[in-house]
Structure formats: C-alpha cells, structure tokens
Design a protein around this motif. Structure first.
Motif, PDB file in Angstrom:
ATOM      1  N   CYS A 230     -11.186  -4.742   9.067  1.00 15.93           N
ATOM      2  CA  CYS A 230     -10.463  -3.704   8.098  1.00 15.93           C
ATOM      3  C   CYS A 230      -9.014  -3.202   8.675  1.00 15.93           C
ATOM      4  O   CYS A 230      -9.273  -2.741  10.082  1.00 15.93           O
ATOM      5  CB  CYS A 230     -11.236  -2.458   7.612  1.00 15.93           C
TER       6      CYS A 230
ATOM      7  N   VAL B 148      -4.383  -2.111   2.039  1.00 14.92           N
ATOM      8  CA  VAL B 148      -5.205  -1.943   3.165  1.00 14.92           C
ATOM      9  C   VAL B 148      -6.007  -3.574   3.111  1.00 14.92           C
ATOM     10  O   VAL B 148      -6.072  -4.426   2.313  1.00 14.92           O
ATOM     11  CB  VAL B 148      -6.731  -1.283   2.636  1.00 14.92           C
ATOM     12  N   ILE B 149      -5.922  -4.308   4.382  1.00 16.78           N
ATOM     13  CA  ILE B 149      -6.373  -5.906   4.729  1.00 16.78           C
ATOM     14  C   ILE B 149      -7.940  -5.656   4.877  1.00 16.78           C
ATOM     15  O   ILE B 149      -8.021  -5.145   6.093  1.00 16.78           O
ATOM     16  CB  ILE B 149      -5.503  -6.321   5.440  1.00 16.78           C
ATOM     17  N   GLN B 150      -8.502  -6.775   4.234  1.00 16.69           N
ATOM     18  CA  GLN B 150      -9.981  -6.775   4.515  1.00 16.69           C
ATOM     19  C   GLN B 150     -10.123  -8.344   4.970  1.00 16.69           C
ATOM     20  O   GLN B 150      -9.675  -9.159   3.889  1.00 16.69           O
ATOM     21  CB  GLN B 150     -10.879  -6.282   3.681  1.00 16.69           C
TER      22      GLN B 150
ATOM     23  N   SER C 139      -2.302  -1.002  -3.056  1.00 22.00           N
ATOM     24  CA  SER C 139      -2.980  -0.852  -1.702  1.00 22.00           C
ATOM     25  C   SER C 139      -2.394  -1.760  -0.526  1.00 22.00           C
ATOM     26  O   SER C 139      -2.259  -2.715  -0.946  1.00 22.00           O
ATOM     27  CB  SER C 139      -4.561  -0.672  -1.755  1.00 22.00           C
TER      28      SER C 139
ATOM     29  N   GLU D 131      -3.934   1.173   5.923  1.00 23.62           N
ATOM     30  CA  GLU D 131      -2.707   1.027   5.815  1.00 23.62           C
ATOM     31  C   GLU D 131      -1.903   2.042   7.234  1.00 23.62           C
ATOM     32  O   GLU D 131      -2.453   2.689   7.774  1.00 23.62           O
ATOM     33  CB  GLU D 131      -2.184   2.358   4.663  1.00 23.62           C
TER      34      GLU D 131
ATOM     35  N   SER E 293     -10.927  -5.558  -6.418  1.00 23.25           N
ATOM     36  CA  SER E 293     -10.011  -4.779  -6.102  1.00 23.25           C
ATOM     37  C   SER E 293      -9.958  -3.452  -6.974  1.00 23.25           C
ATOM     38  O   SER E 293     -10.078  -3.559  -7.951  1.00 23.25           O
ATOM     39  CB  SER E 293      -8.482  -5.413  -5.866  1.00 23.25           C
TER      40      SER E 293
ATOM     41  N   GLY F 171      -9.076  -1.605   0.155  1.00 22.76           N
ATOM     42  CA  GLY F 171      -8.737  -2.858   0.328  1.00 22.76           C
ATOM     43  C   GLY F 171      -9.592  -3.784  -0.587  1.00 22.76           C
ATOM     44  O   GLY F 171     -10.600  -3.247  -1.368  1.00 22.76           O
TER      45      GLY F 171
END
Lengths: 110, 112
Positions: B23, B4-6, B2, B26, A42, B104
């Motif tokens: 992905c 952001v989702i992956q 963050s 946001e 990350s 992400g």
C-alpha cells in the motif's frame, strides 16, 4: 456485538424517488464516515461528519452524537447510485480505527 | 477521490503459502490502516501505523500477520501461512491524524 447497527440491509428504489439509510451506535462515536462501495470493491468517500449536517448534491447526511445515530438521505435516486453503502464510526479507543456497519445494498431501478 | 495505491489487485495462494500485499498512502498522510472485509461485508480492523510506528493491532495480526510501514517504501501486510479463512478483501486506508480516512481499491486474496 453490533456496535454500529445499519438499516435497512437492502433497499430497492424507483429512479427519481427518495430514501434514507440509518446507523445507530452503541459506542461513543466521535466522527462518522459514509462510503459507497462500487462493484469493483472501491470505497468512495461520501461524507465525513463531526456532529452536524452536510449536503452534497442529491445526498445529505446528519450525525447526532447525543442520540447516537447518523442518517444518509438520497434524493431523486439515479441508476448510478446503486451499490453498497456503509457507515463507519470512529472508535473511542484513541487510535482512529473505524467500526463499520453491515452495509445497505441499494438497487435503483428504471 | 482516493489516491491510495494498493498492489496487487488480486492474489491467489495455496494454504500454508505466504501472501504479501502493498500500500502506498496518499502523499502527506502519516497514518495508515489495514482492514479486512469478508464476503459477509464484515470489516475487521487489523493494524494501524503513524509514520513507521504501530499504533494499535489486533491479536490476529500479532500472530500470523506481519505489517510494516518503512520510510520511503510502500507499507506492506503479509500473512505468513495463509488459511482458507483469510480469503477476503484487504483494504488499506490513509489519513491525517484524527481525520477522514481514504481507502485504496483493495487486494482481493483467495486462498485455495
């Protein structure tokens, strides 16, 4: 070529000491970001800079667009500061893509 | 940090197989980026979108890679026919226009 040259590539620090990382740009960078990548991959945002200086706790960063460089200063290094630090410059292409440096692998030792 | 989702976090494919990753940017971020980070820590910009439109993409993306950001659905990056050299961490980022990018956690692709 090395549009964003980051140094040093690796650094070992004793806990409690200070150090600085540097990125030199051969492109007309408009903004700079600094990230810390943790072992899981990350990317953690540290700073987003237009020309100038910002400070956050034990970290301080500067971006000089005229001299084409940016620095990240770490004060009183702690074990949890270990990881890989990346600078990234916004490319002058107009599409906001980032050009990354090659990273500094920091190890803080007790 | 963050939001952001992956997905997925890890993906293993054989050579020649399709590899698809997703992905979710946001909330409120109209610009989405895809980058590839190889094992030597070299980052390569692949493509970016503003809302559903492609802003810029590199040659590699135009050939074996396809990407889209449909409205009301996750963005996606798909490799049509995976090669060993595609093994890397694929990072999605989102931002407001001309502003800080948030990444992400990445999808780590291994092509056997």
């Amino acid at each position: 070529g090395d549009k964003v040259k980051q140094s040093p590539s690796a650094l070992s620090l004793q806990e409690g000491t200070n150090s600085a990382l540097r990125c030199n740009f051969s492109i007309a960078a408009t903004t700079v970001q600094w990230f810390l990548q943790n072992p899981r991959g990350s990317l953690i945002n540290l700073f987003y800079l237009v020309p100038g200086t910002k400070e956050n706790g034990r970290l301080k960063s500067a971006f000089d667009s005229k001299e084409s460089y940016s620095t990240l200063h770490i004060r009183d290094a702690q074990l949890e500061d270990s990881g890989t630090y990346f600078c990234a410059a916004e490319a002058p292409s107009g599409s906001w893509q980032l050009i990354f440096g090659s990273g500094t692998q920091l190890t803080v030792m007790p | 940090n963050s939001k952001v989702i992956q997905t997925p976090r890890y993906l293993v494919k054989g050579q020649g197989q399709k590899a698809k990753m997703r992905c979710i940017p946001e909330k409120g971020h109209p610009v989405v980026f895809w980058y590839q980070q190889n094992k030597n820590n070299e980052f390569k910009f692949l493509i970016n979108f503003q809302n559903q439109e492609v802003l810029q993409q590199i040659d590699m993306t135009e050939k074996r890679f396809s990407a889209e950001c449909p409205s009301n659905s996750p963005c996606s990056l798909e490799i049509q026919s995976s090669e060993a050299g595609d093994s890397a961490l694929y990072l999605c980022a989102s931002s407001l226009e001309a502003a800080e990018q948030f990444f992400g956690p990445g999808t780590r692709l291994t092509v056997l």
